[in-house]
Design a protein around this motif. Sequence first.
Motif, PDB file in Angstrom:
ATOM      1  N   TYR A  49       0.902  -1.266   0.074  1.00 47.10           N
ATOM      2  CA  TYR A  49       0.049   0.061  -0.016  1.00 47.10           C
ATOM      3  C   TYR A  49       0.764   1.174   0.007  1.00 47.10           C
ATOM      4  N   VAL A  50       0.671   2.081  -0.969  1.00 43.40           N
ATOM      5  CA  VAL A  50       1.489   3.376  -1.114  1.00 43.40           C
ATOM      6  C   VAL A  50       0.751   4.842  -0.685  1.00 43.40           C
ATOM      7  N   PHE A  51       1.509   5.383  -0.043  1.00 42.38           N
ATOM      8  CA  PHE A  51       0.942   6.843   0.272  1.00 42.38           C
ATOM      9  C   PHE A  51       2.140   7.822  -0.216  1.00 42.38           C
ATOM     10  N   GLY A  52       1.608   9.007  -0.556  1.00 42.55           N
ATOM     11  CA  GLY A  52       2.677  10.097  -0.952  1.00 42.55           C
ATOM     12  C   GLY A  52       2.527  10.882  -2.165  1.00 42.55           C
ATOM     13  N   ASP A  53       3.265  11.227  -2.852  1.00 42.67           N
ATOM     14  CA  ASP A  53       3.357  12.512  -3.628  1.00 42.67           C
ATOM     15  C   ASP A  53       3.667  11.850  -5.140  1.00 42.67           C
ATOM     16  N   SER A  54       4.461  12.756  -6.171  1.00 42.39           N
ATOM     17  CA  SER A  54       4.554  12.301  -7.375  1.00 42.39           C
ATOM     18  C   SER A  54       5.558  11.394  -7.481  1.00 42.39           C
ATOM     19  N   LEU A  55       6.466  11.257  -6.661  1.00 39.14           N
ATOM     20  CA  LEU A  55       7.660  10.447  -6.513  1.00 39.14           C
ATOM     21  C   LEU A  55       7.282   8.819  -6.771  1.00 39.14           C
ATOM     22  N   TYR A 112      -8.615  -4.533  -3.447  1.00 38.91           N
ATOM     23  CA  TYR A 112      -8.022  -3.955  -2.214  1.00 38.91           C
ATOM     24  C   TYR A 112      -6.845  -5.040  -1.709  1.00 38.91           C
ATOM     25  N   LEU A 113      -7.254  -6.391  -1.618  1.00 43.01           N
ATOM     26  CA  LEU A 113      -6.183  -7.397  -1.363  1.00 43.01           C
ATOM     27  C   LEU A 113      -4.898  -7.322  -1.840  1.00 43.01           C
ATOM     28  N   ALA A 114      -4.893  -6.991  -3.146  1.00 41.32           N
ATOM     29  CA  ALA A 114      -3.736  -7.213  -3.973  1.00 41.32           C
ATOM     30  C   ALA A 114      -2.874  -6.001  -3.852  1.00 41.32           C
ATOM     31  N   GLY A 115      -3.125  -4.960  -2.926  1.00 42.61           N
ATOM     32  CA  GLY A 115      -2.291  -3.630  -2.948  1.00 42.61           C
ATOM     33  C   GLY A 115      -3.046  -2.332  -3.621  1.00 42.61           C
ATOM     34  N   VAL A 116      -2.893  -1.456  -3.066  1.00 43.09           N
ATOM     35  CA  VAL A 116      -3.381   0.202  -3.596  1.00 43.09           C
ATOM     36  C   VAL A 116      -2.539   1.198  -3.625  1.00 43.09           C
ATOM     37  N   SER A 117      -2.500   2.140  -4.359  1.00 47.00           N
ATOM     38  CA  SER A 117      -1.623   3.243  -4.515  1.00 47.00           C
ATOM     39  C   SER A 117      -2.719   4.372  -4.202  1.00 47.00           C
ATOM     40  N   PHE A 118      -2.442   5.249  -3.073  1.00 49.58           N
ATOM     41  CA  PHE A 118      -3.111   6.418  -2.952  1.00 49.58           C
ATOM     42  C   PHE A 118      -2.449   7.584  -3.285  1.00 49.58           C
ATOM     43  N   ALA A 119      -1.324   7.262  -3.595  1.00 43.21           N
ATOM     44  CA  ALA A 119      -0.255   8.590  -4.056  1.00 43.21           C
ATOM     45  C   ALA A 119      -0.715   9.500  -5.154  1.00 43.21           C
ATOM     46  N   SER A 120      -0.567  10.954  -4.780  1.00 46.39           N
ATOM     47  CA  SER A 120      -0.754  11.759  -5.841  1.00 46.39           C
ATOM     48  C   SER A 120       0.126  12.778  -6.152  1.00 46.39           C
ATOM     49  N   GLY A 121       0.488  13.125  -7.151  1.00 52.81           N
ATOM     50  CA  GLY A 121       1.295  14.259  -7.560  1.00 52.81           C
ATOM     51  C   GLY A 121       0.956  15.428  -7.027  1.00 52.81           C
ATOM     52  N   GLY A 122       1.928  16.176  -6.481  1.00 47.27           N
ATOM     53  CA  GLY A 122       1.535  17.353  -5.595  1.00 47.27           C
ATOM     54  C   GLY A 122       1.254  17.230  -4.205  1.00 47.27           C
TER      55      GLY A 122
END
Length: 362
Positions: free
Chosen positions: A36-42, A111-121
């Motif tokens: 599961y990924v949280f964050g920015d444009s990187l 959802y069980l396979a993994g989700v990215s919530f990350a968003s540029g900016g």
Amino acid sequence: MESNEYYNSSILSAIMFLVFTIHPGANAQGLVPALYVFGDSLVDVGNNNHLELSLLKADFPHNGIDYPGKKATGRFSNGFNFADFLAQNLGVPTAARYLSLSPDSNNTDSYLAGVSFASGGAGIFNTTNLGQCISFDEQIDYFATLYAVLVEQLGTEKTLDHLARSIYALVIGSNELINYAKSDPADSASPEDFVGSLLATLQIQIKRIYNIGARRFVFIGTGPVGCCPGVRERNETKECNAVGNYVSNLYNTGVSSFLNMMQKSEDMSYSFFDTYNAVLQYIKQPSTYGFSEVAEACCGLGDLNAKIGCLPVSTYCANRSDHIFWDYYHPTEATSRLVTTTAFDGSAPLVYPININQLTTS
């Protein structure tokens, strides 16, 4: 650039994807259930593509020129980014873009396979690029929604077990630090007060993620933001901005200290990667790491190719692998790969208290 070079570049990226997909030692199901990924444009893999009013997008050339099929996917990169390489090393799929999934309760498998919530900016503060991205708090709200759906479908016990065994990658803070480095010192808080306010908010956010069920954290620290082409080009000398680098190092120290204290009081484990010192090594000793250009962006226009970002009208370098920076703020695929390799299997002082590979069995 000739069309056969485009073709060869795409074939190479596809081969590298297959080579890195399963890390040695991974079983068929991967080293962990999901990422599961949280964050920015990187680490954004295309969430911003779904924000109609956002100008912070990378769904156009020359982005993705080295991605399989030469496809601009919304990644702020010439190819794969850190989120892709981390997933490949873990032996799991690249986390699906949360905004690409239907807004209902039929997403259990996704959802069980993994989700990215990350968003540029995105930034730690909700006011950072307001209305142009998914703020960090909103990303955590989406994670809470995911939790509720899984509990409804699987029950609390199975949901918490799955979440506890998964990995949570956090890459956040660079946008505020870059803005601070570019601001007028006369109108700004002291570096210590500014970073202190960032850390106070971040601590609450990390605890929210923990309270929802996360137990294994990967925190990729901010790099030497003062050395980004978009910050360098503002200096007459084109040297790194000392204030930007100072606040980045200060921020990383604070994050690391907080995670260490949290581990002592909570049922959690973490791996912290010191991106600041790692990338400074690349800049100071480029040939050691396979680079030759440390200051100029590969794609852009103007001084250091950083007056204008990577747009279809921009020029771009022929050999992306020898550049540290893809555009005025983002690393090339080569840099992201190198960072991930070190974060995954490296050791102190760049990655601590354990590396990501060790975190999978903690």
